[in-house]
Design a protein around this motif. Structure first.
Motif, PDB file in Angstrom:
ATOM      1  N   ASN A  94      -9.239  -1.027  13.855  1.00  0.00           N
ATOM      2  CA  ASN A  94      -8.407   0.077  13.352  1.00  0.00           C
ATOM      3  C   ASN A  94      -8.247   0.052  11.837  1.00  0.00           C
ATOM      4  O   ASN A  94      -7.426   0.801  11.296  1.00  0.00           O
ATOM      5  N   SER A  95      -9.026  -0.821  11.183  1.00  0.00           N
ATOM      6  CA  SER A  95      -9.017  -0.901   9.702  1.00  0.00           C
ATOM      7  C   SER A  95      -7.594  -1.033   9.155  1.00  0.00           C
ATOM      8  O   SER A  95      -7.190  -0.315   8.229  1.00  0.00           O
ATOM      9  N   LEU A  96      -6.834  -1.956   9.716  1.00  0.00           N
ATOM     10  CA  LEU A  96      -5.450  -2.156   9.283  1.00  0.00           C
ATOM     11  C   LEU A  96      -5.391  -3.050   8.054  1.00  0.00           C
ATOM     12  O   LEU A  96      -6.241  -3.923   7.854  1.00  0.00           O
ATOM     13  N   ASN A  97      -4.376  -2.844   7.241  1.00  0.00           N
ATOM     14  CA  ASN A  97      -4.230  -3.589   5.997  1.00  0.00           C
ATOM     15  C   ASN A  97      -3.740  -5.013   6.249  1.00  0.00           C
ATOM     16  O   ASN A  97      -2.928  -5.264   7.139  1.00  0.00           O
ATOM     17  N   THR A  98      -4.233  -5.944   5.447  1.00  0.00           N
ATOM     18  CA  THR A  98      -3.758  -7.326   5.458  1.00  0.00           C
ATOM     19  C   THR A  98      -3.541  -7.779   4.021  1.00  0.00           C
ATOM     20  O   THR A  98      -4.074  -7.175   3.080  1.00  0.00           O
ATOM     21  N   ASN A  99      -2.758  -8.826   3.867  1.00  0.00           N
ATOM     22  CA  ASN A  99      -2.538  -9.420   2.548  1.00  0.00           C
ATOM     23  C   ASN A  99      -3.271 -10.758   2.480  1.00  0.00           C
ATOM     24  O   ASN A  99      -3.123 -11.594   3.372  1.00  0.00           O
ATOM     25  N   ARG A 100      -4.061 -10.959   1.442  1.00  0.00           N
ATOM     26  CA  ARG A 100      -4.799 -12.211   1.264  1.00  0.00           C
ATOM     27  C   ARG A 100      -4.189 -12.967   0.094  1.00  0.00           C
ATOM     28  O   ARG A 100      -4.204 -12.484  -1.044  1.00  0.00           O
ATOM     29  N   ILE A 101      -3.663 -14.143   0.388  1.00  0.00           N
ATOM     30  CA  ILE A 101      -2.998 -14.958  -0.626  1.00  0.00           C
ATOM     31  C   ILE A 101      -3.827 -16.211  -0.876  1.00  0.00           C
ATOM     32  O   ILE A 101      -4.031 -17.022   0.026  1.00  0.00           O
ATOM     33  N   GLN A 102      -4.333 -16.349  -2.113  1.00  0.00           N
ATOM     34  CA  GLN A 102      -5.172 -17.500  -2.461  1.00  0.00           C
ATOM     35  C   GLN A 102      -4.311 -18.733  -2.661  1.00  0.00           C
ATOM     36  O   GLN A 102      -3.327 -18.730  -3.393  1.00  0.00           O
ATOM     37  N   ARG A 103      -4.663 -19.820  -1.939  1.00  0.00           N
ATOM     38  CA  ARG A 103      -3.945 -21.081  -2.064  1.00  0.00           C
ATOM     39  C   ARG A 103      -4.950 -22.208  -2.277  1.00  0.00           C
ATOM     40  O   ARG A 103      -5.545 -22.705  -1.324  1.00  0.00           O
ATOM     41  N   LYS A 104      -5.149 -22.590  -3.509  1.00  0.00           N
ATOM     42  CA  LYS A 104      -6.118 -23.630  -3.854  1.00  0.00           C
ATOM     43  C   LYS A 104      -7.460 -23.345  -3.182  1.00  0.00           C
ATOM     44  O   LYS A 104      -8.157 -22.418  -3.549  1.00  0.00           O
ATOM     45  N   ASN A 105      -7.800 -24.133  -2.168  1.00  0.00           N
ATOM     46  CA  ASN A 105      -9.106 -23.977  -1.534  1.00  0.00           C
ATOM     47  C   ASN A 105      -9.076 -23.117  -0.275  1.00  0.00           C
ATOM     48  O   ASN A 105     -10.089 -23.006   0.432  1.00  0.00           O
ATOM     49  N   THR A 106      -7.932 -22.547   0.037  1.00  0.00           N
ATOM     50  CA  THR A 106      -7.814 -21.737   1.254  1.00  0.00           C
ATOM     51  C   THR A 106      -7.227 -20.364   0.928  1.00  0.00           C
ATOM     52  O   THR A 106      -6.666 -20.151  -0.148  1.00  0.00           O
TER      53      THR A 106
END
Length: 334
Positions: A94-106
């Motif tokens: 359904n092409s829903l939005n997500t938030n991507r939070i960069q944490r060091k290597n993950t």
């Protein structure tokens, strides 16, 4: 809304629950089906409408206030009672939005409020499409009666609950039907057994196909309805047969002995998925599917999601279909 929570109130009405949780009244029923809240028993029809336990509703209200507005996929999956893979599929499909939070290597992926709300709607829609989940077709919540539940009158005349043209009532052994309203004034019926048991947190079921013209199937039906309760079975009704889904688990035969007319073999011939085995004094209900934890290549996973989306099935159903086709090929593992 008036202040309805006080020392004297033990129950909330459906309207009050809906207002407190900010959901529709229809969704209240879904909460009951998913065992998030329970309907208070009403065996003698004293109450005019269904009511719900305050402490369970209050706990949901409290939990709702503390939900992380940017929850993880795993957290949302747990709250909605589905797998993480299913949530991932719904997000992708359904092409829903997500938030991507960069944490060091993950990278930590969280879901915004609007995505969570859409996921709640999609999960509800997918469950409503399945006859197995439409509890209103086999359970009258207000009167706490189940389809084909057995009742008896003072003169030892037996009746079963029936649903005819969306009207609930009772049918005697000769086939005469009387609706609920008329039955209240002309009959004095008592349930032969209790249909309420503690909900079992298990999504795996045994499926039985019970043909209505065989007397022994009613013994099987009554046994599982009384021992598992309406909370742990599902019913799909048709003109000639009943599809009975019984949740996986163990029944003590010391406390709940089988009727003398029944044996493991007489039950087994009606099983269409799963298995039932008796060991010593226990009856084991073995569900028709098994949970599988494994890793597959990302490309294969993405292809699996894409194919499942095209066929409008879950990832698990798609994988099962592929495996079944593979093992059914002539000469495979023979």
């Amino acid at each position: 809304m008036e202040d309805i929570k006080n020392q004297e109130v033990k129950f909330y009405t459906r309207q009050q629950v809906a207002e407190m949780l900010d959901i529709s009244e229809r969704t209240v029923y879904t909460y009951v089906r998913d065992n998030k809240i329970r309907v208070a028993p009403n065996p003698y029809k004293i109450r005019k409408e269904a009511v719900y336990y305050c402490e369970e509703v209050d706990a949901l209200v409290k939990a709702k206030k503390t939900i992380d507005p940017a929850a993880t996929i795993a957290h949302v999956a747990k709250e909605l009672g589905v797998s993480r893979q299913h949530i991932e599929y719904l997000i992708t499909a359904n092409s829903l939005n997500t938030n991507r939070i960069q944490r060091k290597n993950t990278v930590r992926i969280t879901l915004p409020k609007e995505t969570i709300e859409k996921l709640e709607e999609l999960v509800q829609e997918s469950q409503d499409k399945s006859p197995k989940y439409r509890k209103s077709t086999y359970f009258n919540e207000m009167n706490n009666i189940a389809l084909y539940q057995r009742f008896v009158q003072e003169d030892d005349t037996y009746f079963r609950v029936d649903l005819v043209n969306n009207k609930w009532g009772y049918r005697d052994d000769e086939g005469h039907f009387i609706d609920l309203e008329s039955a209240e004034t002309t009959l004095k019926l008592k349930p032969v057994y209790n249909i309420n048991q503690e909900p079992i947190k298990e999504s795996n079921y045994v499926e039985l196909t019970l043909t209505k013209d065989k007397p022994e199937v009613w013994l099987i039906f009554d046994y599982f309805l009384s021992t598992r309760g309406i909370e742990n079975i599902s019913i799909r009704n048709s003109a000639q047969s009943i599809q009975l889904y019984v949740v996986q688990g163990i029944i003590s035969l010391t406390k709940n002995p089988l009727p003398t007319e029944l044996s493991p073999s007489s039950i087994a011939k009606y099983i269409t998925a799963g298995d039932i085995v008796i060991e010593q004094d226990e009856l084991f209900i073995i569900g028709s599917s098994k949970r599988l934890y494994t890793y597959i290549k990302l490309d294969n996973y993405n292809s699996l999601i894409k194919e499942a989306n095209i066929k409008d099935v879950s990832i698990g159903e798609m994988l099962d279909e592929i495996l079944e086709a593979f093992f059914n090929q002539e000469g495979k593992f023979k």
